[in-house]
Design a protein around this motif. Structure first.
Motif, PDB file in Angstrom:
ATOM      1  N   THR A 128       0.836  -1.210   0.000  1.00  8.82           N
ATOM      2  CA  THR A 128       0.000   0.000   0.000  1.00  8.82           C
ATOM      3  C   THR A 128       0.862   1.249   0.000  1.00  8.82           C
ATOM      4  N   ARG A 129       1.833   1.302   0.887  1.00  7.26           N
ATOM      5  CA  ARG A 129       2.707   2.477   0.999  1.00  7.26           C
ATOM      6  C   ARG A 129       3.507   2.699  -0.284  1.00  7.26           C
ATOM      7  N   THR A 130       4.066   1.624  -0.835  1.00 12.40           N
ATOM      8  CA  THR A 130       4.877   1.749  -2.044  1.00 12.40           C
ATOM      9  C   THR A 130       4.030   2.173  -3.243  1.00 12.40           C
ATOM     10  N   THR A 131       2.857   1.579  -3.377  1.00 17.39           N
ATOM     11  CA  THR A 131       1.990   1.888  -4.516  1.00 17.39           C
ATOM     12  C   THR A 131       1.565   3.341  -4.494  1.00 17.39           C
ATOM     13  N   TRP A 132       1.096   3.816  -3.332  1.00 17.96           N
ATOM     14  CA  TRP A 132       0.619   5.196  -3.281  1.00 17.96           C
ATOM     15  C   TRP A 132       1.785   6.192  -3.368  1.00 17.96           C
ATOM     16  N   THR A 133       2.918   5.872  -2.789  1.00 15.48           N
ATOM     17  CA  THR A 133       4.069   6.770  -2.915  1.00 15.48           C
ATOM     18  C   THR A 133       4.478   6.906  -4.380  1.00 15.48           C
ATOM     19  N   THR A 134       4.491   5.791  -5.097  1.00  7.80           N
ATOM     20  CA  THR A 134       4.852   5.813  -6.521  1.00  7.80           C
ATOM     21  C   THR A 134       3.818   6.587  -7.333  1.00  7.80           C
ATOM     22  N   ASP A 135       2.528   6.308  -7.081  1.00  3.83           N
ATOM     23  CA  ASP A 135       1.477   6.988  -7.837  1.00  3.83           C
ATOM     24  C   ASP A 135       1.480   8.486  -7.613  1.00  3.83           C
ATOM     25  N   LEU A 136       1.811   8.902  -6.391  1.00  2.00           N
ATOM     26  CA  LEU A 136       1.771  10.317  -6.040  1.00  2.00           C
ATOM     27  C   LEU A 136       3.014  11.078  -6.449  1.00  2.00           C
ATOM     28  N   THR A 137       4.025  10.394  -6.970  1.00  2.00           N
ATOM     29  CA  THR A 137       5.302  11.049  -7.269  1.00  2.00           C
ATOM     30  C   THR A 137       5.157  12.351  -8.072  1.00  2.00           C
ATOM     31  N   PRO A 138       4.287  12.411  -9.094  1.00  4.40           N
ATOM     32  CA  PRO A 138       4.181  13.671  -9.850  1.00  4.40           C
ATOM     33  C   PRO A 138       3.668  14.844  -9.032  1.00  4.40           C
ATOM     34  N   LEU A 139       3.017  14.559  -7.896  1.00  3.81           N
ATOM     35  CA  LEU A 139       2.418  15.633  -7.086  1.00  3.81           C
ATOM     36  C   LEU A 139       3.165  15.909  -5.799  1.00  3.81           C
ATOM     37  N   LEU A 140       4.140  15.076  -5.454  1.00  6.60           N
ATOM     38  CA  LEU A 140       4.813  15.238  -4.171  1.00  6.60           C
ATOM     39  C   LEU A 140       5.616  16.533  -4.147  1.00  6.60           C
ATOM     40  N   ARG A 141       5.496  17.267  -3.049  1.00  8.43           N
ATOM     41  CA  ARG A 141       6.300  18.470  -2.882  1.00  8.43           C
ATOM     42  C   ARG A 141       7.744  18.071  -2.654  1.00  8.43           C
ATOM     43  N   ARG A 142       8.657  18.771  -3.266  1.00  4.96           N
ATOM     44  CA  ARG A 142      10.076  18.438  -3.138  1.00  4.96           C
ATOM     45  C   ARG A 142      10.643  19.033  -1.845  1.00  4.96           C
TER      46      ARG A 142
END
Length: 257
Positions: free
Chosen positions: A243-257
């Motif tokens: 769950t954590r890996t999937t959502w972290t990967t999916d959210l990558t384009p939106l994650l604040r740097r």
């Protein structure tokens, strides 16, 4: 938790037509949209029966806290309005046509009664947890929509993904385990009050949603939650990691740097 389309679409179409013919030039619907990005909370006037729930929501600042947490993690390029309103039984949900999450005051009233009937006392704390879980579930739908993820418009698959986003988001914080366990209990209470699942409901049955949350809590921190350890939950740490890996990967384009 229902994804609503038809009512909002018809309303938006009518408003656009009237604005285009200059019949409604002074209405807010005809004004240019705000430049705000991300999750933006808003309250609508409550019906008389919902005023206590509306006052509770404003007093606890639950929408403000949830949207602040989401915006701190994610840079969504458009506005997602999170509206608290009286829904007359329609149910909280996300509308992809308007990019709008609706949190229903009347849902709060029903959830409060579940806990008060079960516990015989005040329910402010468990109700706050249920609201947090609901807001993050609906935010999951909004993000599935924003990212056009493969589960979009796939019924049960999208609902399960939204539940997993609530787990992902809440377990980032120190009280997320309590929030999810309280939400799991709410699902158990709802199932006990109405044990026959709605055949048209795209969510998993309430007992399955409750178990999914307990599995996430245990999988996230097995040594902290040893009372949750059962043979059936042996794979929960692996499930949580996925769950954590999937959502972290999916959210990558939106994650604040």
């Amino acid at each position: 938790m229902t994804i609503r389309r038809s009512r909002a679409t018809a309303t938006a179409t009518l408003a656009a037509a009237l604005c285009a013919t200059a019949l409604l030039p002074a209405l807010a619907a005809c004004q240019p949209p705000s430049a705000e990005r991300g999750f933006v909370p808003r309250y609508e006037e409550a019906a008389a029966a919902d005023r206590d729930s509306a006052a509770f929501l404003k007093r606890r600042q639950l929408m403000e806290q949830a949207t602040a947490d989401l915006n701190a993690l994610l840079d969504v390029p458009h506005r997602i309005t999170v509206v608290a309103r009286s829904c007359a039984g329609e149910g909280s949900g996300y509308d992809p046509e308007t990019r709008r999450i609706e949190l229903c005051y009347d849902d709060l009233t029903e959830d409060r009664k579940l806990f008060e009937d079960a516990d015989g006392g005040p329910a402010d704390e468990p109700l706050s947890d249920v609201v947090r879980e609901t807001l993050h579930h609906e935010a999951g739908h909004a993000l599935v929509d924003a990212l056009d993820l493969p589960v979009r418009d796939r019924g049960r698959a999208e609902e399960d993904a939204a539940d997993r986003f609530a787990q992902f988001m809440l377990l980032r914080g120190p009280e997320g385990d309590r929030t999810l366990l309280t939400a799991a209990r709410a699902y158990d209470l709802a199932a006990a009050a109405d044990p026959t699942p709605d055949p048209d409901d795209e969510h998993a049955p309430d007992p399955a949603r409750a178990e999914s949350h307990r599995c996430a809590v245990y999988g996230h921190a097995p040594t902290t939650h040893t009372p949750l350890a059962t043979a059936s939950r042996a794979d929960c740490p692996t499930t949580w990691t996925r769950t954590r890996t999937t959502w972290t990967t999916d959210l990558t384009p939106l994650l604040r740097r």
